[in-house]
Design an enzyme around this catalytic site. Structure first.
Site, short mmCIF file in Angstrom:
data_model
loop_
_atom_site.label_atom_id
_atom_site.label_comp_id
_atom_site.label_asym_id
_atom_site.label_seq_id
_atom_site.Cartn_x
_atom_site.Cartn_y
_atom_site.Cartn_z
N GLU A 6 0.84 -1.22 0.00
CA GLU A 6 0.00 0.00 0.00
C GLU A 6 0.86 1.26 0.00
O GLU A 6 0.46 2.28 0.54
CB GLU A 6 -0.95 0.02 1.20
CG GLU A 6 -1.82 -1.20 1.37
CD GLU A 6 -2.72 -1.49 0.18
OE1 GLU A 6 -2.94 -0.58 -0.64
OE2 GLU A 6 -3.15 -2.64 0.03
N GLY A 7 2.02 1.19 -0.63
CA GLY A 7 2.91 2.36 -0.70
C GLY A 7 3.91 2.33 0.43
O GLY A 7 3.54 2.36 1.60
#
Lengths: 600, 600
Positions: free
Chosen positions: A441-442
């Site tokens: 998710e980054g």
């Protein structure tokens, strides 16, 4: 892994005493049903399910992992049955709007359920967790058909959802993606390409899976401006919502990875798979952000999860394990040695874990209130304000809390000494499971650029000012409270530092854009430590009030005050180093020629 | 795992340019054979063996692990054959005194071989590694029979050694151990008890194993004053050194653990096993320290090992992986994106790993010189001085370098983004393998107490002063060197801080002994960062001199200067936080009642 016990008293402290959720729920539009009684009932049931059903499957999932077969992926023993119970008991419906057949309760309550479920079994929690993003995406951007036919099955939990972004050559840099979508005569699209790292991309826990997929139309512009979003079911779906033949999407293999073995990470091959456009052509990335922001908050909460597990493992061990005598004389003179909790450095580890756990919990539910307000705030202005604050805090929750979660998980191992390295205690699984949280998710780097570059500098400071004002206002309100000065004074310093480094980073960025990337992670950490300081001061204040009033469990409240003190004296000082390194600028990173990064 | 390439240029930089090993070897008594040519030849051969034989077995060891059978433990495929080659080529003899049939080369050269061997395959390296401690113990404390019969087989590598301290209820706190030793009529002892966490406790790589075991005689006083040391062979040994029948020691099981899967961690059951007393009765712990100090230096070097692996993985990946554009405009305009090495935060991770790796290497070989001097120093005074410095630095090497090794291993994962979590890249194995290093051979907490409590305060500062004087003297010598001021000024500050916190800790300890334990880990970290600063300043100085003189590979030397600058500007500032938390004292750890450490 210690068998999980939901920390209901701690959760209720945050809900009822720190953040006054009862009043918060009263102020939300259409959430009157979320009475204290209902909240307690939901938490108790979630605790029961997590402790009795999910926690015993946690080690099973780690040891057995997922199994790939040509017909599909099989989840670890017991996962499917637990999921059926979860669906049968209506858990997925909790915070779905009533209009869609849900219970219409605020998102924050779902987050509290997620805390229990995820801490009991983080691998299992990923399967229903990802559906939430798919649901929100379809609610906001889906066509009528998608909302009428696909959405109800996702909402009920009968089907699950995924998020198909990454390809082998690109993760964060989605502009490079190559998966193609060819328009078909029936209005659908034929999707072809390979996606990797698809969490819960395939499994045997639900009847069908709806993949939310980024792909390119034939005439799409290059880069991120040419990406569209599609819903691609595993099994084709009739207009009545029935399951038809198998669609052209298959799991090619699953990854062997460090942890979260029970959570299938899939290579997904799309071959002329039937897909349905979500939103407008070439605007897919914007739609995907709905999904990603939700996923980032949920992932941020994993910092809390892994820290809580470390705590639940380390606390009993530190009370029970006997080794050496206290430096100030025997504390257990009749035993062969003292329990290790008497040793200052063991306490340093335990208090670090405790301060991180409870800080993460406070920040998670503080953020969840903003999420509620953005959805159910009474006025447009309230909703907008909450959205702005949420936009600012989301990368801090994701980046900062997961970094601290890793630290806490590692300390959990350390408290056990050599035993921490051995599988049966579960501390090493927790550390392995935690390591993904700063990556997916980054990464932390991506979060920090989002925070400093897009949110803070991108808004010219507008997103940040209300939060700084809120904290300053809080400090001013305590200027005559002598008991609180030990917290208020350093909190004011931290807020000032946050303000200063924001200005400093903005000024430096105007000279040289590399300064943003050079400063961003230090900036993220300063932001996180300051927010934690704000929430720890508030926790100490509530606890002091209860102690003064002679209310409730004094030991519990003393623990809060001592942990707040520990936080201010031993964790907040880390800001000094981040401030110094941030001020050191980009040159010490960028001046070194690329050729010097060599193997010699 | 990246396939290992020995960083010969970096090793030779430290050997020849930073620490002037050629002159150092000339000054050692009886080590004249260690010419530069010989050193180069040894390093080249060690590199070849490590790269070609050991590195390919590294992932095999992780995936296959060790196998327990009722007859004994079987090491992973290929381990036994590699060990045979190692023995056949005479590697174990390298730094064994000539009188014992060895080559009589200095210990530092063995450490350089260990660097290559361990980085190529840390699990494999443990098997011959542990023998070294057993050898040193028998040389110093063994009886004639033990030296004549057991030692030659250990020295040649035909047999291996272990170190049996830990029992399930006690690790660091050896005073609690219960294993018994009953005197027998033939002068031997019957050893009975169970030891756990015995590294290389059983395996199929050598013909016999000599266990060095701590146990209690029947009339022994309680606690550490009643522990004796024994040699217990796996197979009984005839006076001629031949292998006889099986002795009463067996591996009951092996541990499932986070990493180092190829290195057998055994539960060892002793049932009336024939043992031979080493040294005097009840003086076993003192003898064991010979073993442990050696093991601690070797374990400290694992910080270097894991950081080097992270570096060797991350550097090529950062050059190759394309993602996003540089913040200051495209650097690879013809490609679809820029290599990630253009991004400041990726460089921050890479430079952190580089600074840790090369700092650890410098400190390891700086320490190795003291080890050489303590063994082969020309005068008694030289040997004593070296021993004192070694006593001081050993816990820093073990505690500080392994903590940084964990950090570097984690950054190695982070550079790869999601790919770092996937087994095939090897970065996650490196992180799992590294996690043991701050636990075994005494945790970081134990090292820090040894450093601050026993070494610094225990000697009334006498062990520390010569080192502080050495660094201060170095700084004074550079007072007119303008190019070096950016390093010298912060180094002087760091030395002053080290001095101050030493005084401060001493004063606080007189008031309250808990202050030692509360300060010790921060103290350890300040010591380590200051030593690194000293060595990074020296590396920068050497590199600057070469650049000015136009000698050698300018890019290589530029890399040293830039990395030194990075170290001083981005890692050394961590001292500020450690100083602040150290100064915060013991109260924030000790005042919280034990009951507050609870699960709520």
């Amino acid at each position: 892994m210690p068998s999980y016990k939901t920390p209901l008293k701690d959760i209720q402290f945050v809900f009822n005493e720190l953040l006054d959720y009862p009043s918060h729920y009263e102020r939300l539009k259409g959430c009157a049903e979320a009475s204290s009684d209902l909240v307690d009932a939901v938490l108790n049931e979630a605790a029961k399910f997590s402790e009795e059903v999910l926690s015993p499957l946690n080690r099973v999932g780690d040891q057995e992992g997922c199994t790939w077969t040509p017909e599909g992926v099989i989840a670890p023993t017991g996962f499917k049955e637990a999921y059926k119970q979860y669906v049968d008991n209506g858990w997925p419906l909790l915070s779905v709007p009533e209009a869609l057949g849900g219970q219409g309760l605020p998102s924050s309550l779902s987050m509290a359920v997620t805390e229990a479920v995820s801490t009991a079994n983080v691998s299992w929690s990923g399967y229903p967790g990802l559906s939430q993003g798919a649901i929100k995406t379809l609610i906001e951007h889906g066509t009528d058909w998608q909302r009428d036919v696909l959405l109800p099955k996702l909402v009920s939990g009968e089907w699950t959802g995924t998020m198909c972004l990454t390809e082998s050559h690109c993760g964060s840099d989605l502009g490079q993606l190559r998966t193609r979508a060819l328009p078909q005569e029936d209005g659908s699209y034929a999707i072809t390409g390979t996606k990797i790292f698809i969490s819960s991309g395939d499994h045997d826990m639900a009847d069908n899976i709806v993949h939310i997929v980024l792909a390119r139309l034939p005439d799409a512009p290059a880069g991120t401006a040419g990406i569209s979003l599609f819903a691609v079911p595993k099994f084709n779906v009739s207009d009545a919502g029935g399951i038809a033949d198998r669609n052209g999407v298959k799991c090619g293999s699953i990854e062997h990875k460090m942890g979260i073995h029970g959570f299938a990470t899939c290579v997904m091959n799309f071959e002329d798979a039937k897909g349905y456009l979500i939103g407008e052509p070439n605007k897919g990335l914007a739609c995907m952000f709905t999904f990603m922001n939700h996923a980032r908050l949920a992932t941020g909460m994993q910092g809390l999860v892994h820290s809580e597990i470390a705590y639940q493992g380390a606390i009993p061990y530190a009370h029970d394990r006997l080794a050496m005598r206290s430096l100030s004389g025997p504390k257990n003179p009749d035993g062969p040695a003292d329990p290790i909790i008497v040793h200052p450095d063991v306490r340093r580890l335990l208090l670090t874990i405790k301060a991180i756990t409870e800080g993460c919990r406070a920040l998670s539910y503080y953020t969840a209130q903003q999420l509620d307000l953005s959805e159910y705030g009474e006025s447009e202005e309230t909703r907008k304000q909450a959205e702005s604050l949420l936009a600012l805090i989301t990368p801090i929750c994701k980046g900062f809390m997961t970094e601290l979660g890793l630290e806490a998980a590692s300390h959990g191992v350390q408290v056990f000494g050599g035993h921490g390295y051995i599988s049966e205690w579960g501390m090493e699984q927790n550390m392995r499971d935690s390591r993904i949280s700063t990556l997916y998710e980054g990464t932390t780097g991506i979060q920090s650029l989002d925070l400093l570059g897009r949110k803070v500098l991108g808004s010219g400071g507008k997103l940040l000012q209300p939060l700084l004002a809120e904290i300053s206002h809080y400090c001013e309100g305590l200027s005559t409270n002598a008991d609180m000065q030990e917290f208020v004074a350093p909190l004011q310093d931290a807020v000032q530092t946050w303000q200063e480094v924001s200005m400093q980073a903005g000024a430096a960025a105007m000279e040289n854009p590399e300064e943003v990337g050079a400063a961003s992670v230090d900036y993220l950490m300063i932001s996180g430590y300051t927010l934690f300081a704000y929430l720890w001061a508030r926790m100490a204040q509530v606890a002091q009030q209860q102690i003064s009033a002679g209310e409730g469990d004094e030991t519990f409240y003393q623990g809060k005050v001592h942990t707040a003190r520990f936080y201010f004296q031993r964790l907040l000082p880390r800001v000094a180093t981040h401030k110094a390194t941030l001020a050191s600028g980009a040159d010490n990173l960028m001046a070194m020629p690329e050729a010097c990064f060599a193997l010699n």
